[in-house]
Design an enzyme around this catalytic site. Sequence first.
Site, PDB file in Angstrom:
ATOM      1  N   LEU A  16      91.175  61.129  60.154  1.00  0.00           N
ATOM      2  CA  LEU A  16      90.036  61.684  60.874  1.00  0.00           C
ATOM      3  C   LEU A  16      90.452  62.873  61.726  1.00  0.00           C
ATOM      4  CD1 LEU A  16      88.112  58.476  62.041  1.00  0.00           C
ATOM      5  CD2 LEU A  16      87.637  59.932  60.069  1.00  0.00           C
ATOM      6  N   GLU A  21      82.568  62.149  62.305  1.00  0.00           N
ATOM      7  CA  GLU A  21      83.977  62.337  62.675  1.00  0.00           C
ATOM      8  C   GLU A  21      84.178  62.153  64.179  1.00  0.00           C
ATOM      9  OE1 GLU A  21      85.812  62.404  60.238  1.00  0.00           O
ATOM     10  OE2 GLU A  21      84.787  63.415  58.605  1.00  0.00           O
ATOM     11  N   SER A  73      81.492  54.047  65.343  1.00  0.00           N
ATOM     12  CA  SER A  73      82.452  54.486  66.367  1.00  0.00           C
ATOM     13  C   SER A  73      83.527  53.449  66.655  1.00  0.00           C
ATOM     14  CB  SER A  73      81.711  54.819  67.667  1.00  0.00           C
ATOM     15  OG  SER A  73      80.832  55.913  67.481  1.00  0.00           O
ATOM     16  N   PHE A  77      86.618  52.635  76.357  1.00  0.00           N
ATOM     17  CA  PHE A  77      85.848  52.525  75.121  1.00  0.00           C
ATOM     18  C   PHE A  77      84.985  51.275  75.068  1.00  0.00           C
ATOM     19  CE2 PHE A  77      89.378  55.310  74.154  1.00  0.00           C
ATOM     20  CZ  PHE A  77      88.755  56.343  73.485  1.00  0.00           C
ATOM     21  N   ARG A 110      81.079  72.803  53.423  1.00  0.00           N
ATOM     22  CA  ARG A 110      82.352  72.570  54.102  1.00  0.00           C
ATOM     23  C   ARG A 110      82.731  71.093  54.076  1.00  0.00           C
ATOM     24  NH1 ARG A 110      83.317  69.384  57.693  1.00  0.00           N
ATOM     25  NH2 ARG A 110      81.661  70.132  59.059  1.00  0.00           N
ATOM     26  N   LEU A 158      63.840  83.843  66.285  1.00  0.00           N
ATOM     27  CA  LEU A 158      63.102  84.083  65.047  1.00  0.00           C
ATOM     28  C   LEU A 158      61.650  83.618  65.125  1.00  0.00           C
ATOM     29  CD1 LEU A 158      66.054  84.500  64.003  1.00  0.00           C
ATOM     30  CD2 LEU A 158      65.281  83.523  61.850  1.00  0.00           C
ATOM     31  N   ILE A 165      79.051  57.724  53.280  1.00  0.00           N
ATOM     32  CA  ILE A 165      80.278  58.211  52.655  1.00  0.00           C
ATOM     33  C   ILE A 165      79.981  59.473  51.844  1.00  0.00           C
ATOM     34  CG2 ILE A 165      82.235  57.606  51.230  1.00  0.00           C
ATOM     35  CD1 ILE A 165      81.845  55.910  53.819  1.00  0.00           C
TER      36      ILE A 165
END
Length: 390
Positions: free
Chosen positions: A245, A369, A144, A389, A96, A344, A169
């Site tokens: 993002l 992300e 971040s 922040f 994905r 399991l 990356i």
Amino acid sequence: MTTTARPLDLLDLDGLHSEEELAIRALVRRVVDDHVRPNVAEWYESGEVPVRELAKELAGIGLLGMHLHGYGCAGASAVAYGLACLELEAGDSGVRSIVSVQGSLAMFAIWKYGSAEQKEEWLPRMATGEAIGCFGLTEPDHGSDPASMTTRARRDGDDWILSGGKMWITNAPVADVAVVWARADEGVAGFAVPMRTTGVSVREVRHKLSLRASRTGQIFLDDVRLPASARLPLARGLKAPLSCLTEARFGIIWGALGAARDSLHTALDYAGSREQFGRPIAGFQLTQAKFADAAVELQKGYLLALHLGRLADAGKLRPEQVSVGKLNNVREALAIARQCRTILGANGISAEYPVMRHAANLETVLTYEGTSEIHQLVIGQRLTGLAAFA
């Protein structure tokens, strides 16, 4: 014994979708079954994945940049894109990620902020998988806090000179173009950087314990000279990369549910056939409590993702709403995968089953992300009107 139900059948959620959405989901599921599931355990163990070959398979059904319009892109709805991400991550989070980085980061940045020439040069080839893209924002010392990036872009006549480095990356080791963000005198600027440009080099990140079916690299920019035409002309300031993002995070909201669903489905099948004390472990109360809690959280996450998808298709989705989805769905998906691994038992650590792989992958998805803490602060700012922040 009653036949186990597929986890998302509990609330008959398929009834919330159009026939077209369900058809797209079925198509992506079939491609994942045919091209990902038979190979992904080996890709994960070896740390190698044939990105180019896989990208062309996925491009063949229109998944690369599928929610973009024009330039060979499918122009699908946000919900359809979300369903595709769910099915891809049910195969593996790394698979994905290939699609997310290609379409929602690299292609979206060029599509939204690029010149007509840049769009014509890159987007048709990226939509077919002929060209692979990556997105260079994160730096070794600035994750971040992208506003503190140290990569610099300075003018030299009509050209630009880029110096610095980017870390973690996805797709970098195999990419043809990188969308690189750098600090210029007038603020943050974006550039479409062909990876064969003199001064660009990549070192692949090895020894990963998570997201191993994905190629990750560090990009070095050593006085890379670019023509003025390489700059993304409409990208002005930090808001531009942050909007990219937001696009990628939307896919994660759905994708994480795929890893959770696959973990839960695997555990249900296993518990129905695994016997202890003379009967299937699915018949024990503690096991059923684990299943019930996991299924309830999966349904709630799905309803949240679908609501956000409908908002996106109506043009009403806000960034803090994406943070709600990313924070909740990844956090709960990781909890589901961990819980399913316990069902399991010792087999839960075997690559024969996908659950431990999903849990390890989701440890990465939890922090990329935007970490959970960052999304909590985004939500907190919306609730209080105060930024916390720093």
